[in-house]
Design a protein around this motif. Structure first.
Motif, PDB file in Angstrom:
ATOM      1  N   ASN A 240      51.859  27.118   2.172  1.00 57.72           N
ATOM      2  CA  ASN A 240      53.115  26.419   1.884  1.00 57.72           C
ATOM      3  C   ASN A 240      52.854  25.023   1.338  1.00 57.72           C
ATOM      4  N   VAL A 241      51.969  24.327   2.030  1.00 58.15           N
ATOM      5  CA  VAL A 241      51.679  22.959   1.625  1.00 58.15           C
ATOM      6  C   VAL A 241      51.032  22.949   0.237  1.00 58.15           C
ATOM      7  N   ALA A 242      50.089  23.896   0.035  1.00 58.63           N
ATOM      8  CA  ALA A 242      49.404  23.965  -1.261  1.00 58.63           C
ATOM      9  C   ALA A 242      50.442  24.153  -2.367  1.00 58.63           C
ATOM     10  N   HIS A 243      51.436  24.972  -2.078  1.00 58.41           N
ATOM     11  CA  HIS A 243      52.499  25.205  -3.054  1.00 58.41           C
ATOM     12  C   HIS A 243      53.326  23.932  -3.263  1.00 58.41           C
ATOM     13  N   MET A 244      53.603  23.280  -2.140  1.00 56.36           N
ATOM     14  CA  MET A 244      54.440  22.074  -2.191  1.00 56.36           C
ATOM     15  C   MET A 244      53.793  20.963  -2.995  1.00 56.36           C
ATOM     16  N   VAL A 245      52.480  20.809  -2.809  1.00 52.19           N
ATOM     17  CA  VAL A 245      51.813  19.666  -3.460  1.00 52.19           C
ATOM     18  C   VAL A 245      51.321  20.020  -4.869  1.00 52.19           C
ATOM     19  N   GLN A 246      51.599  21.278  -5.315  1.00 58.11           N
ATOM     20  CA  GLN A 246      51.120  21.701  -6.644  1.00 58.11           C
ATOM     21  C   GLN A 246      51.538  20.710  -7.745  1.00 58.11           C
ATOM     22  N   PRO A 247      52.816  20.298  -7.780  1.00 55.46           N
ATOM     23  CA  PRO A 247      53.217  19.320  -8.810  1.00 55.46           C
ATOM     24  C   PRO A 247      52.433  18.009  -8.681  1.00 55.46           C
ATOM     25  N   ASP A 248      52.187  17.608  -7.442  1.00 55.90           N
ATOM     26  CA  ASP A 248      51.401  16.405  -7.193  1.00 55.90           C
ATOM     27  C   ASP A 248      50.012  16.565  -7.790  1.00 55.90           C
ATOM     28  N   ALA A 249      49.443  17.761  -7.554  1.00 59.40           N
ATOM     29  CA  ALA A 249      48.098  18.039  -8.052  1.00 59.40           C
ATOM     30  C   ALA A 249      48.090  17.917  -9.572  1.00 59.40           C
ATOM     31  N   LEU A 250      49.158  18.471 -10.213  1.00 57.51           N
ATOM     32  CA  LEU A 250      49.247  18.395 -11.673  1.00 57.51           C
ATOM     33  C   LEU A 250      49.333  16.938 -12.106  1.00 57.51           C
ATOM     34  N   ALA A 251      50.154  16.198 -11.388  1.00 56.74           N
ATOM     35  CA  ALA A 251      50.333  14.790 -11.734  1.00 56.74           C
ATOM     36  C   ALA A 251      49.007  14.045 -11.643  1.00 56.74           C
ATOM     37  N   HIS A 252      48.156  14.449 -10.734  1.00 58.14           N
ATOM     38  CA  HIS A 252      46.854  13.791 -10.587  1.00 58.14           C
ATOM     39  C   HIS A 252      45.768  14.519 -11.365  1.00 58.14           C
ATOM     40  N   SER A 253      46.187  15.534 -12.128  1.00 53.72           N
ATOM     41  CA  SER A 253      45.240  16.373 -12.873  1.00 53.72           C
ATOM     42  C   SER A 253      44.179  16.961 -11.950  1.00 53.72           C
ATOM     43  N   CYS A 254      44.589  17.339 -10.760  1.00 50.52           N
ATOM     44  CA  CYS A 254      43.634  17.900  -9.804  1.00 50.52           C
ATOM     45  C   CYS A 254      43.829  19.398  -9.703  1.00 50.52           C
ATOM     46  N   GLU A 255      42.748  20.069  -9.413  1.00 48.24           N
ATOM     47  CA  GLU A 255      42.860  21.501  -9.160  1.00 48.24           C
ATOM     48  C   GLU A 255      42.859  21.690  -7.668  1.00 48.24           C
ATOM     49  N   LEU A 256      43.730  22.559  -7.180  1.00 47.30           N
ATOM     50  CA  LEU A 256      43.838  22.774  -5.747  1.00 47.30           C
ATOM     51  C   LEU A 256      43.315  24.160  -5.436  1.00 47.30           C
ATOM     52  N   LYS A 257      42.315  24.232  -4.568  1.00 48.64           N
ATOM     53  CA  LYS A 257      41.743  25.540  -4.231  1.00 48.64           C
ATOM     54  C   LYS A 257      41.927  25.787  -2.753  1.00 48.64           C
ATOM     55  N   THR A 258      42.196  27.028  -2.408  1.00 45.30           N
ATOM     56  CA  THR A 258      42.251  27.333  -0.984  1.00 45.30           C
ATOM     57  C   THR A 258      41.257  28.445  -0.684  1.00 45.30           C
ATOM     58  N   SER A 259      40.633  28.334   0.430  1.00 49.65           N
ATOM     59  CA  SER A 259      39.699  29.372   0.856  1.00 49.65           C
ATOM     60  C   SER A 259      39.998  29.618   2.333  1.00 49.65           C
ATOM     61  N   LEU A 260      40.762  30.649   2.593  1.00 55.28           N
ATOM     62  CA  LEU A 260      41.292  30.854   3.938  1.00 55.28           C
ATOM     63  C   LEU A 260      40.674  32.083   4.590  1.00 55.28           C
ATOM     64  N   ALA A 261      40.247  31.917   5.824  1.00 53.17           N
ATOM     65  CA  ALA A 261      39.694  33.050   6.562  1.00 53.17           C
ATOM     66  C   ALA A 261      40.837  33.988   6.919  1.00 53.17           C
ATOM     67  N   PRO A 262      40.640  35.272   6.731  1.00 52.75           N
ATOM     68  CA  PRO A 262      41.726  36.212   7.044  1.00 52.75           C
ATOM     69  C   PRO A 262      41.865  36.428   8.554  1.00 52.75           C
ATOM     70  N   ASP A 263      43.011  36.895   8.918  1.00 47.69           N
ATOM     71  CA  ASP A 263      43.274  37.294  10.304  1.00 47.69           C
ATOM     72  C   ASP A 263      42.999  36.189  11.316  1.00 47.69           C
ATOM     73  N   LEU A 264      43.493  35.004  11.000  1.00 48.94           N
ATOM     74  CA  LEU A 264      43.317  33.924  11.965  1.00 48.94           C
ATOM     75  C   LEU A 264      44.322  34.120  13.103  1.00 48.94           C
ATOM     76  N   PRO A 265      43.943  33.815  14.316  1.00 51.95           N
ATOM     77  CA  PRO A 265      44.902  33.942  15.411  1.00 51.95           C
ATOM     78  C   PRO A 265      45.969  32.860  15.304  1.00 51.95           C
ATOM     79  N   ALA A 266      47.113  33.122  15.881  1.00 52.76           N
ATOM     80  CA  ALA A 266      48.202  32.151  15.845  1.00 52.76           C
ATOM     81  C   ALA A 266      47.930  31.035  16.841  1.00 52.76           C
ATOM     82  N   LEU A 267      48.608  29.919  16.610  1.00 51.17           N
ATOM     83  CA  LEU A 267      48.480  28.848  17.598  1.00 51.17           C
ATOM     84  C   LEU A 267      49.830  28.229  17.855  1.00 51.17           C
TER      85      LEU A 267
END
Lengths: 213, 860
Positions: free
Chosen positions: B720-747
């Motif tokens: 969600n956050v990665a999506h939210m800050v996408q325009p920010d990333a563009l504004a800063h000409s930054c590439e946003l990458k996510t690398s998420l472990a699958p099946d993380l337990p909830a907290l």
């Protein structure tokens, strides 16, 4: 600069601010009274002499801006100096427009506050004198009969007796009599002095008189 | 003997003299003309008798009877005149003549039905009138109105004769003109005189006896002159024949015997083009005598339509001494016209002198009727056409008549027996298409070619059908255009399908283009016109690059070729920006769908074009809003805290400063009261303690404030956050990458606070890379399991990293390395993480840049 009938009022809900400010005013020889809320101050009998009110904007109950409105509503002319812990531009603009002497952010410089207080008191003195003169002028104008008032209004526009007679439909001679009585009642000996007196009474007041007739 | 008797008797005698020979020839030669002529003369004879009887009448009854009977020869005369003109002129309108006869016949009936006669209702007296030196009777009475019917009859005869004469004159041959002038003219003139004279007597304008027979006698004279002239010519010819050499006559008689035995029809002519011989076969065919056929007599039997052509062919060939072959229709004895083919060759005598022509004729009508067989074949074709739902028709271009097959009639809803002409047919064609069809037809006839046209037919019920029509010209042997053969087919369904396709294409909300394998536009819809500002005509045939900004032109040609080599469905414009170029040169973002279409005309590409300017704008607007929101949420967190902090802290600070200043002033004034000063200092210490208490309480508030606790999926928050800050990333000409472990337990936790933490860290990462080259500006967010009971999330940038000396103080309040920073962000972040029983830290990543990480315990 302080005189016996000058008075500074401090309204702040914060005791340490009140204390600090009172010490500062003491050090500058201002007589002061402290209030923890605006309501308390309004409950106090009106001080007829020159007065300055240092008031905090954020207060429980009546806040600083609302207090200013309350004073205007009561036609009171104490001079206000606002202090605030967290002010913003629109609030400041509103207060200044409504006639505040100044708007200081806490923590303020002591000299700034003292200068504001001095300015406020001077303004209060001047205002008081003007008000007195207005009252005097109004009192005098009140002595005139409606006809004399009419003649007076035309005289101050610079019209000659003849012209006034023509406008009011009376003889020049009658106008001359009215004019003489106006000058006598108001205690002026020239048209210039008459104009000054009417100005002091405030031009709106003239309208009031007319409608009264 | 009186003059009257002498003159009338002479007239009668003359009549008999003229009539007899003609009557004989009429009987002998069976010539209708002569018969009619004889009848006319006989009628005039009878009339003269009646006129004489009238003049000599002693009583009213006698006069009336004579006048009554005079109408009989008058009727015969009218019939005879009409018949003569009809047969002799050959140009008359028969119906006019018949009408005249009919009216005269009605007169005759009335004449006998209502006595005394047609002319008078009542004859009151007979008036003696001096005439030719003696006294004759003329009638006095009430004129019968029916007498005008007789005048009408005369008028009709007049019109009939004048009309026939004029038409004969127009045909223009010398003999005909003479005929028209002499016979036509005299008949006209004398009918006017006779009828006029009769009318004048009836109206009793003049008192004179009837002598109608005299003017008619003049007509007879004119007619007999004409007939005699012809007979004179015939005798001349006969004399010439007799003058020919006897040996020749002998050989000819032998030839004649031979010729008579021949089954074919033979004829011979002399050097003067006139025919001298017809064999038996000919004569039995025509049913006429040799004398009748002699000279040009045979030509009388030639069909009127073929007459001139036949004569011309004969004359031209004759003058050139060439053989000829011609076809014409000749009247057979039973009156039927039969097609003959006539083959003539010049003949020469023993000395080699030209002696005339000899010809043979064969009746080819039966051969021609093989055309009927052809017609039957055509019928079979029509049947086949019917089966194929083709309407077949044939237009005779000379008569404008149309033959239509039943199917064709059904197609256009004509009655099976309805007479058809070109005009009637055109009436069925839609008014808007009529001119086009007519033009196509005319062109086809002019060029002797054909045409193919689609037009609308309006059927009697008002329904409109689309017809595809084809036709071609058919010429005769001589290359003369004779007819137009055509087929018509109902193509309404196809047209409707086409129309439906057109409507669907036109109404499509996106622009539709069809492009051929040359890259040329073959179809555009209205939306394309609207989008690009071109008129349809301006685009058809142009290359597709017309619609692209110039800078893409050459590149696109390559792309296009590539696409056409291996066409496939494709969507363009997603992810990459594509632009269309309007006619005025302005550009707009588009999305293009490509779809290969196989058609008989080759492979086409169907392209749909959608203007995504609005969508782009909306997207940008959405970005801007999200931007604002994230900014607001970031600011509000910090802003709210700073506002509280400011207000809370400023109170004690104001107290401290006021007290301190007051103390200073007292000291400066020199009247220091130590007790008072002590009081002031105590207040200042109190205020200072109060300030530090405020700050402590803020941190406590943050810790306790995270009261919202729910099960959260950390990966989901990261996304969600990665999506939210996408325009920010563009504004800063930054590439946003996510690398998420699958099946993380909830907290357990407050999703908003964790979100704020991430936003803060990512924002810092963007800020940290201001000096980093654009190609390296990358932020990586990683989530991994940290042992059994925790999840670790890290945010890594490629900035300058964290200097060791600041690392320790990084999470302290009011510590900042940023010029504009408040120094609150990381302090709050730490508070938030600690409030979730987590921990936060930072290190410098391998390859440069800082890595902030936090660990949160998994819910039990």
């Amino acid at each position: 600069m302080s005189s016996s009938h000058h008075l500074v009022f401090v309204i702040d809900d914060d005791a340490s601010v009140r204390k600090g400010v009172r010490r500062l005013l003491d050090s500058a020889d201002y007589k002061c009274e402290l209030f923890a809320s605006a309501t308390e101050f309004l409950a106090r009998p009106f001080h007829p002499g020159p007065a300055c009110v240092i008031v905090d904007v954020q207060m429980p109950g009546l806040n600083g801006i609302e207090f200013q409105e309350a004073l205007i509503e009561r036609r009171r002319d104490e001079q206000l100096v606002f202090i605030t812990g967290h002010g913003d531009v629109p609030m400041c603009a509103r207060a200044m427009k409504a006639g505040a002497v100044d708007f200081l952010a806490k923590p303020f410089k002591s000299d700034d506050l003292l200068q504001c207080v001095e300015r406020a008191l001077l303004r209060s003195v001047a205002q008081r004198r003007l008000a007195a003169e207005r009252e005097q002028a109004r009192y005098l104008l009140d002595l005139l009969t409606p006809r004399e008032f009419e003649v007076m209004q035309l005289v101050i526009t610079g019209m000659l007796n003849k012209q006034i007679g023509a406008q009011l439909g009376t003889a020049e001679k009658t106008v001359k009599v009215h004019r003489g009585r106006v000058m006598q009642k108001l205690g002026v000996d020239s048209v210039a002095a008459l104009v000054r007196l009417v100005e002091k009474a405030d031009i709106a007041a003239a309208g009031e008189h007319r409608t009264k007739v | 003997m009186s003059w009257v008797t002498v003159v009338w008797t002479m007239l009668m005698g003359g009549c008999v003299a003229i009539a007899l020979p003609f009557l004989l020839t009429a009987i002998w030669q069976r010539r209708a003309v002569n018969l009619f002529f004889s009848a006319a003369v006989g009628a005039i004879f009878a009339m003269a008798v009646m006129e004489l009887a009238m003049m000599r009448a002693n009583s009213i009854e006698q006069f009336a009877r004579a006048q009554q009977w005079a109408h009989v020869p008058l009727f015969v005369l009218v019939v005879a005149l009409v018949g003569f003109v009809y047969f002799y002129f050959g140009t008359s309108r028969l119906w006019l003549g018949v009408a005249a006869c009919f009216v005269r016949f009605i007169c005759l009936i009335i004449n006998f039905a209502f006595p005394p006669n047609l002319n008078f209702r009542e004859i009151t007296a007979l008036r003696p009138v001096p005439f030719l030196g003696e006294t004759v009777s003329t009638p006095v009475g009430v004129v019968n109105p029916w007498t005008h019917l007789g005048e009408l009859s005369s008028l009709l005869v007049l019109v009939f004769v004048v009309d026939a004469s004029i038409r004969l004159w127009r045909e223009g041959r010398a003999r005909d003109r003479r005929l028209a002038l002499v016979v036509g003219g005299s008949i006209t003139f004398f009918i006017v005189v006779a009828a006029g004279w009769g009318a004048l007597i009836h109206l009793q304008v003049i008192q004179a006896p009837y002598f109608v027979s005299f003017p008619f006698a003049a007509v007879i004279a004119a007619m007999s002159f004409e007939l005699s002239y012809n007979m004179f010519r015939a005798t001349q010819v006969a004399r010439k024949l007799r003058l020919s050499q006897s040996s020749l006559r002998e050989s000819e008689s032998r030839f004649e015997a031979l010729a008579d035995a021949a089954p074919v029809m033979l004829w011979m002519s002399g050097t003067d083009k006139l025919c001298t011989f017809f064999n038996k076969a000919w004569l039995s065919f025509s049913g006429r005598t040799m004398a009748q056929e002699m000279g040009n007599g045979w030509a009388e039997g030639v069909h009127r339509d073929d007459f001139e052509k036949t004569l011309e062919t004969y004359t031209v060939a004759f003058d050139a001494r060439e053989s000829f072959k011609m076809q014409y229709r000749l009247r057979r004895h039973d009156g039927e016209y039969r097609w003959l083919t006539d083959h003539g060759v010049p003949r020469y005598d023993d000395q080699g002198n030209f002696a005339g022509y000899i010809g043979s004729c064969v009746d080819i009508t039966d051969v021609l009727s093989k055309d009927e067989a052809l017609h039957r074949f055509e019928e079979r074709v029509a049947l086949a056409a019917d089966a194929a739902h083709l309407g077949v028709w044939e237009l005779d271009t000379t008569t404008n008549k149309i033959w239509m097959s039943d199917k064709a009639r059904a197609l256009f809803q004509f009655e099976p027996r309805e007479r058809m002409t070109y005009e009637i047919f055109q009436g069925r064609v839609h008014p808007q298409d009529r001119a086009a069809r007519e033009a196509a037809l005319k062109r086809a006839i002019e060029t002797q070619g054909g045409y193919e046209i689609e037009y609308r037919a309006v059927l009697p019920g008002g329904t409109v059908r689309w017809i595809a029509g084809r036709a071609r010209c058919v010429s005769d042997d001589g290359g003369r255009l004779v007819r137009l053969l055509g087929v018509s087919m109902d193509v309404t369904e196809r047209k409707q399908a086409q129309e439906l396709f057109r409507l669907a294409t036109e109404a499509a909300p996106s622009g539709i283009l069809l492009v051929n394998d040359q890259g040329r536009i073959v179809l555009v819809n209205a939306h394309i016109q609207e989008l690009f500002g071109y008129e349809r005509d301006e685009l058809i045939g142009k290359t597709i690059e017309t619609l692209l900004p110039g800078r893409f032109g050459s590149v696109h040609v390559d792309l296009r070729t590539e696409f056409l080599a291996a066409p496939r469905r494709q969507m363009l414009g997603r992810g990459r920006e594509l632009f269309g170029c309007r006619k005025d040169g302005s550009e707009f973002p588009v999305e293009i769908g490509l779809n290969p279409v196989q058609t008989p005309q080759g492979s086409l590409v169907l392209a749909t074009v959608v203007d995504i300017s609005a969508r782009k704008l909306a997207e940008e607007e959405a970005h801007r809003r999200r931007d604002e929101m994230t900014h607001l949420s970031r600011v509000s967190l910090v802003g709210e805290m700073t506002a509280t902090i400011a207000h809370e802290l400023n109170q004690p600070l104001a107290g401290i400063m006021s007290n301190a200043s007051a103390g200073q002033r007292f000291i400066d004034r020199g009247d220091v009261d130590p007790g008072k000063l002590h009081e002031i200092l105590v207040d200042i210490v109190d205020d200072g303690r109060r300030a530090s208490g405020i700050i402590r309480s803020i941190r406590n508030t943050l810790k306790k404030g995270a009261a919202v606790r729910q099960r959260i999926d950390l990966n989901e928050i990261v996304m969600n956050v990665a999506h939210m800050v996408q325009p920010d990333a563009l504004a800063h000409s930054c590439e946003l990458k996510t690398s998420l472990a699958p099946d993380l337990p909830a907290l357990e936790g407050d999703p908003i606070q964790i979100q704020q933490v991430l936003i803060n860290l990512i924002g810092n990462a963007f800020d940290a890379m201001r000096e980093t080259p654009v190609s390296h500006r990358q932020v990586e967010i990683t989530s991994v399991r940290d042992g059994e009971g925790a999840i670790r999330v890290s945010v890594r940038d490629h900035g300058g990293g964290i200097a060791p000396e600041v690392r320790e103080r990084l999470f302290e309040q009011f510590f900042t390395t940023k010029e504009e920073g408040l120094g609150m962000g990381l302090a709050i972040v730490r508070s938030a993480i600690e409030a979730h029983a987590g921990s936060i830290g930072v290190d410098n990543a391998e390859g440069g840049g800082a890595r902030f990480y936090f660990t949160l315990p998994v819910s039990k």
